[in-house]
Every structure is written in C-alpha cells, then in structure tokens.
Design an enzyme around this catalytic site. Sequence first.
Site, PDB file in Angstrom:
ATOM      1  N   ARG A  64     -38.066 -20.919  12.744  1.00  0.00           N
ATOM      2  CA  ARG A  64     -38.804 -22.166  12.520  1.00  0.00           C
ATOM      3  C   ARG A  64     -38.127 -23.341  13.235  1.00  0.00           C
ATOM      4  O   ARG A  64     -38.802 -24.231  13.731  1.00  0.00           O
ATOM      5  CB  ARG A  64     -38.931 -22.448  11.019  1.00  0.00           C
ATOM      6  CG  ARG A  64     -39.895 -21.460  10.352  1.00  0.00           C
ATOM      7  CD  ARG A  64     -40.099 -21.783   8.901  1.00  0.00           C
ATOM      8  NE  ARG A  64     -40.708 -23.105   8.725  1.00  0.00           N
ATOM      9  CZ  ARG A  64     -40.677 -23.782   7.581  1.00  0.00           C
ATOM     10  NH1 ARG A  64     -40.072 -23.270   6.518  1.00  0.00           N
ATOM     11  NH2 ARG A  64     -41.250 -24.958   7.493  1.00  0.00           N
ATOM     12  N   HIS A 114     -38.812 -32.240   0.815  1.00  0.00           N
ATOM     13  CA  HIS A 114     -38.446 -30.813   0.800  1.00  0.00           C
ATOM     14  C   HIS A 114     -37.298 -30.483   1.753  1.00  0.00           C
ATOM     15  O   HIS A 114     -37.066 -29.315   2.049  1.00  0.00           O
ATOM     16  CB  HIS A 114     -39.675 -29.948   1.120  1.00  0.00           C
ATOM     17  CG  HIS A 114     -40.712 -29.964   0.027  1.00  0.00           C
ATOM     18  ND1 HIS A 114     -41.950 -29.381   0.150  1.00  0.00           N
ATOM     19  CD2 HIS A 114     -40.677 -30.504  -1.216  1.00  0.00           C
ATOM     20  CE1 HIS A 114     -42.642 -29.562  -0.977  1.00  0.00           C
ATOM     21  NE2 HIS A 114     -41.888 -30.243  -1.812  1.00  0.00           N
TER      22      HIS A 114
HETATM   23  P1  OAD Z   1     -50.218 -25.740   2.952  1.00  0.00           P
HETATM   24  O1  OAD Z   1     -50.098 -24.725   4.030  1.00  0.00           O
HETATM   25  O2  OAD Z   1     -50.252 -25.259   1.543  1.00  0.00           O
HETATM   26  O3  OAD Z   1     -51.555 -26.591   3.159  1.00  0.00           O
HETATM   27  C1  OAD Z   1     -51.884 -27.192   4.383  1.00  0.00           C
HETATM   28  C2  OAD Z   1     -53.190 -27.956   4.200  1.00  0.00           C
HETATM   29  O4  OAD Z   1     -53.468 -28.646   5.414  1.00  0.00           O
HETATM   30  C3  OAD Z   1     -54.408 -27.064   3.906  1.00  0.00           C
HETATM   31  O5  OAD Z   1     -55.114 -27.606   2.798  1.00  0.00           O
HETATM   32  C4  OAD Z   1     -55.248 -27.162   5.192  1.00  0.00           C
HETATM   33  O6  OAD Z   1     -56.638 -27.202   4.915  1.00  0.00           O
HETATM   34  C5  OAD Z   1     -54.824 -28.492   5.748  1.00  0.00           C
HETATM   35  N1  OAD Z   1     -54.901 -28.601   7.212  1.00  0.00           N
HETATM   36  C6  OAD Z   1     -54.698 -27.648   8.155  1.00  0.00           C
HETATM   37  N2  OAD Z   1     -54.796 -28.156   9.385  1.00  0.00           N
HETATM   38  C7  OAD Z   1     -55.074 -29.473   9.226  1.00  0.00           C
HETATM   39  C8  OAD Z   1     -55.283 -30.562  10.122  1.00  0.00           C
HETATM   40  N3  OAD Z   1     -55.219 -30.404  11.433  1.00  0.00           N
HETATM   41  N4  OAD Z   1     -55.530 -31.775   9.591  1.00  0.00           N
HETATM   42  C9  OAD Z   1     -55.585 -31.957   8.242  1.00  0.00           C
HETATM   43  N5  OAD Z   1     -55.411 -30.979   7.361  1.00  0.00           N
HETATM   44  C10 OAD Z   1     -55.140 -29.761   7.838  1.00  0.00           C
HETATM   45  O7  OAD Z   1     -49.064 -26.809   3.195  1.00  0.00           O
HETATM   46  P2  OAD Z   1     -48.461 -27.898   2.198  1.00  0.00           P
HETATM   47  O8  OAD Z   1     -49.509 -28.478   1.320  1.00  0.00           O
HETATM   48  O9  OAD Z   1     -47.660 -28.821   3.023  1.00  0.00           O
HETATM   49  O10 OAD Z   1     -42.684 -25.990   0.501  1.00  0.00           O
HETATM   50  O11 OAD Z   1     -47.504 -27.024   1.321  1.00  0.00           O
HETATM   51  C11 OAD Z   1     -46.705 -27.667   0.363  1.00  0.00           C
HETATM   52  C12 OAD Z   1     -45.368 -26.998   0.277  1.00  0.00           C
HETATM   53  O12 OAD Z   1     -45.561 -25.642  -0.051  1.00  0.00           O
HETATM   54  C13 OAD Z   1     -44.581 -26.967   1.580  1.00  0.00           C
HETATM   55  O13 OAD Z   1     -43.785 -28.100   1.743  1.00  0.00           O
HETATM   56  C14 OAD Z   1     -43.744 -25.747   1.437  1.00  0.00           C
HETATM   57  C15 OAD Z   1     -44.822 -24.845   0.883  1.00  0.00           C
HETATM   58  O14 OAD Z   1     -44.510 -23.693   0.289  1.00  0.00           O
HETATM   59  C16 OAD Z   1     -41.463 -25.443   0.713  1.00  0.00           C
HETATM   60  O15 OAD Z   1     -41.200 -24.708   1.639  1.00  0.00           O
HETATM   61  C17 OAD Z   1     -40.466 -25.835  -0.301  1.00  0.00           C
END
Ligand code: OAD
Length: 245
Positions: A64, A114
Amino acid sequence: MEQLILDSKTWLLVLTGAGVSAESGVPTFRGMDGLWENHPIEDVASPQGFGKDPTLVWRFYSQRRAGAAAVHPNPGHDALVAWERHLGDRFLLATQNVDGLHRRAGSNRVVEMHGNLFKTRCSMCKRAPFDDTTVYPVGTVPTCDACGGRLRPHIVWFGEYLDPADMQRIEDFALRGSTSGGRFIFLAAGTSGLVYPAAGIVDHVRAAGGETWLVNLDPAQNSNRFENTITGKSGEVLPKLAKLG
Ligand code: OAD
C-alpha cells in the site's frame, strides 16, 4: 446541483474516506475489488493478525505504501485545499485515509484519524512514531533500533482506540463551530459510513444544530442521517459544489 455557500460566517468540518482517493487510483476497502475482498481485515488490520503473521501485515502495508507513493491527489483533494484557504481556522478536515494525499495536495488543518501509511512505530516501546517510506522486502519484519521489538505500521487497526487528542480536536472544532453564531456545516465524502466513531459524527453535528451534507458514489450505511445527499464522484462533485463568498 445545490451549492454550498462558504462565507465569512461558515464553519466547515469535512470527513473523508477511501472514496475520495479512488479517482487517484487508490483502492477502496469494501465492495468489488476492495482491499478487504482479498485481504481479510482480521489478518492484516488487527493486533491479533499482526501477532499471528507480522510478515503478511508488513507485505500488505508495504504494497500500500508503494501504491500510495505512486499516485497523485485528484480534483476532490484540490477542492478541499481551496476551501481551507478560503475559510482558514473555520475549516477542519478529518480523514480516515492513511495515504497522505490530503497533505500532499496542500491541506494543512488535517486530522488523520486512522493514522498514516508513511509512519511506523514500535509495537513494544514508547518511541514516538517516525516517518518511514520504506517498502520492506517481502518476508521481513523491521525491528526497533531502541529496544529490538517489532516495528508496526502507524495505523489504527480494528479493535484499537483512536488517538484521544485527534478526537478532542474534532470535538473542539465542532463546539466552536456550533456555538459561533454562524453556520456550522459537516460534509462527509467518499465513505461507506460503517466504521465508528467517524460514522457517528453526523449525529453529533445534527444534535448540535449543524447542517449535514454527504457526497458519495453509492448510498452509505448512514445516508439517511444526512439532510443533503449528492450522488457522484468526489473528484467531480466537490470542485463544483462550493461557492466561496
Ligand atoms: P469504504 O471502502 O468502506 O467506502 C468507500 C466509499 O466511497 C463507498 O461508499 C463508495 O461508494 C464511495 N466511493 C467510491 N469511489 C468514490 C468516488 N470516486 N467518489 C465518492 N465516493 C466514492 O471506505 P471508508 O468508508 O473510508 O479503516 O472505510 C472506513 C474505514 O474502514 C477505513 O479507514 C479503513 C476501513 O476498514 C482502517 O483501516 C482502520
């Protein structure tokens, strides 16, 4: 498209997630081809996983690191930089992203809830986390110069607590914004709304009388708790969303 007016009375708290980096080429976590599809959370993002197989964990985070170092901020990151320049101390960016792209784009008022992919710390001693861009060779686990213990990525893993100072900074900002007599806005972008405490910020802001916005490509788990939702890519929506007054 609705417009977000950012004027001299606006306080803006932004929360970003993996979706904001997607257009830069950084994979998100959930969904098709998401990181958690091929790398179970418990293996690579928990203290137990690190205890069981630290070489696997370092392989994952080294990959990563290499991936994040090779990409560039996108127009979504740039829009947030412009908003911060306009609002100054009335702006705060809380990010769940560990890829460092917000800072590389030029954001300064950033809370990396995070952790950071380009920092390492000792799993044994109290040595402070340090900058580390090393992509460690597959099969190796770096050790601490101070105590010989295993080094680990400076990431908040599942089952671990966020840094209380980071949470305090977000809470302090929300308190100042909501009692400022101006307009307090919370905007979340590119996050699935599944991981707490980040996913609960929307509720705190509403309870404090703030206005809430969500910009996401797909519905988030907590979408219905936002007053304004815009479906789309953050790199396309954010640059057009705000009117700087
Ligand atoms: P996720 O992978 O859970 O969610 C990403 C979100 O972004 C999804 O709802 C997609 O629909 C949306 N998405 C994708 N491409 C996009 C774009 N171009 N514009 C806008 N939205 C888009 O990621 P996080 O919510 O960040 O934690 O996940 C939260 C945490 O869970 C992360 O920080 C990580 C993970 O497990 C740790 O590693 C501690």
